[in-house]
Motif scaffolding. Structure first.
Motif: not given
Length: 470
Positions: A234-236, A239-241, A84-86, A384-385
């Motif tokens: 966040t993805r743009e 900052l995705v971990r 989900g976070d990725r 991101s988390v």
């Protein structure tokens, strides 16, 4: 002459109705699946999968498998949280719902112990673990769909909709069991607290098979979602971990611990009122460990009446938490749970009216404590988390609270020679731990979900502190 410039088309967004329905219907199905197992764990599984000369031993074995799913839930939270976070919330929610639906349907076609011996019990355990694994990813994703798409001043209200799936799932699941029990009544002269032979032979399977219809509806609704603007930003921003789990343990371990204990009293109350109460309510008064002696039908109707208050006060809690804050609302409610645990015996001693009041008060407090969690836990973590962090807190608490609560409750019930006073004290003790955690925590009402994040994934709690103190 220069060509006219055109503005890029706005990114699609989820409508309010789509957000609320998608977050509600998925958790309703997930909790329906979990509740029908909980009901079967009390009603038929001790006989069909855990044969024993001692009914209490069989019941404890059934509850042990019920609790085993809670152990799988944090694993599901990690796996689905990572996805989900990725990759995004939408696809992950579809996967969790599909996993839960398949496992529940397969329980409905399992052979019994008499037909397949230990293999039947092993398959039941496996399916139960799959249910827990799926539910580990469901709640946090549904809560994020609601809160990340909500106006900032209505996040707690939006967050109550995935929570509302719990009482609705209970009513649908137990209502269906009740209907089947009425159509397949016990033979004349038989113990009315025990299911009929036809119910044991095939009737119990119907609610599990029916879940396939509900899952199909849920998948159709969720496939129409688009990703939240918060996650898209966040993805743009890059900052995705790569490893959300490592980030959340490195930078947000305090929030993980606090979030786990925020949920503790909620979980214990939840499973005492929905699982233990069914065992206690329908056990005969002249049993070795006496109960209240109600028939299955009578007591489930009393529970459904109580769960109506669960649903109403889940919704009531949202506007209160938006106005007065999550922490302040929950401190008062948790204090109420602590007191409630100490008055179990006086309430139940009033007879049927007291038992109904006990159920109504318990489920009312359940709605008031469960509702704000849909906003509180996601607000503890940056985008991101957020799926991973809120999911781990929610589901680790399920081990500390729900996994052992039915088992401990039965043992304390026996130790009290049929009186539930020790069970009430146990609930009060867990409420005290939650109260301490809430007093140590900070208010999250003013947190902006798309702010306060740095390149290493930290900063959410600094943002929360700043907003809370402003």
């Amino acid at each position: 002459m220069p060509a006219p410039t055109t503005s890029p088309a706005p990114a699609p967004v989820n409508s309010r109705s789509r957000v609320l329905i998608a977050s509600l219907i998925g958790t309703t199905i997930e909790f329906y699946d979990f509740y029908i197992y909980a009901t079967a764990a009390v009603l038929v599984f001790p006989t069909l999968f855990f044969p024993s000369s001692d009914p209490t031993t069989a019941l404890l074995s059934s509850f042990a498998v019920f609790g085993a799913a809670m152990v799988a839930r944090p694993i599901g939270a990690v796996v689905f949280g990572h996805l989900g976070d990725r990759l995004g919330r939408k696809g992950t929610l579809v996967a969790s719902l599909l996993t839960m639906g398949i496992a529940t349907f397969l329980i409905g076609v399992l052979p019994t112990y008499e037909q397949a011996g230990w293999i039947a019990t092993a398959l039941l355990v496996l399916m139960r673990l799959a249910q827990g694994f799926a539910l580990g990813g469901e709640w946090s994703g549904a809560a994020l769909v609601a809160t990340e798409n909500a106006p900032s001043d209505k996040r707690a209200l939006y967050g109550t909709f995935p929570q509302l799936g719990a009482p609705l799932g209970f009513i649908i699941g137990n209502g269906l069991f009740l209907l089947i029990g009425a159509l397949l009544p016990s033979a004349a002269g038989a113990d009315p607290s025990q299911p009929s032979q036809a119910f044991l032979d095939w009737g119990w399977r119907v609610p599990f098979l029916f879940s396939a219809v509900m899952v199909a509806i849920g998948l159709w609704v969720r496939m129409r979602l688009v990703e939240s603007t918060v996650f898209a930003k966040t993805r743009e921003a890059g900052l995705v971990r790569k490893l959300p789990l490592a980030t959340v343990f490195r930078s947000h371990w305090k929030q993980l611990v606090l979030g786990t204990f925020f949920m503790l009293a909620t979980y214990v109350l939840f499973y005492l009122m929905t699982t233990f109460s069914l065992s206690y309510g329908r056990t005969p008064e002249d049993a070795a460990v006496p109960g209240l002696g109600y028939s299955y039908t009578t007591f489930v109707l009393m529970m459904i009446f109580g769960v109506l208050f669960f649903a109403v006060f889940t919704l009531v809690s949202g506007p209160l938490a938006d106005k007065y804050g999550r922490r302040g609302t929950l401190i008062l409610v948790t204090a109420g749970i602590l007191v409630f645990g100490l008055v179990w015996v006086p309430l139940i001693g009033l007879g049927t009216l007291g038992v109904v009041l006990w159920l109504v008060l318990g489920f009312t407090l359940m709605g008031m404590t469960f509702g704000p969690m849909g906003a509180l836990l996601p607000e503890l973590f940056p985008t991101s988390v957020r799926y991973t962090g809120s999911g781990i807190s929610y589901n680790v608490s399920s081990i500390l609270g729900a996994a052992v609560a039915p088992f401990i409750a039965v043992a304390l019930w026996e130790a009290g020679d049929g009186s539930p006073w020790l069970v009430g004290v146990y609930l009060s003790a867990m409420a005290l731990l939650t109260l301490v955690a809430l007093l140590l925590g900070k208010e999250t009402k003013g947190v902006a979900l798309d702010e306060g994040e740095t390149a290493d994934g930290s900063g959410a709690d600094e943002s929360a502190t700043a907003k809370a103190s402003s």
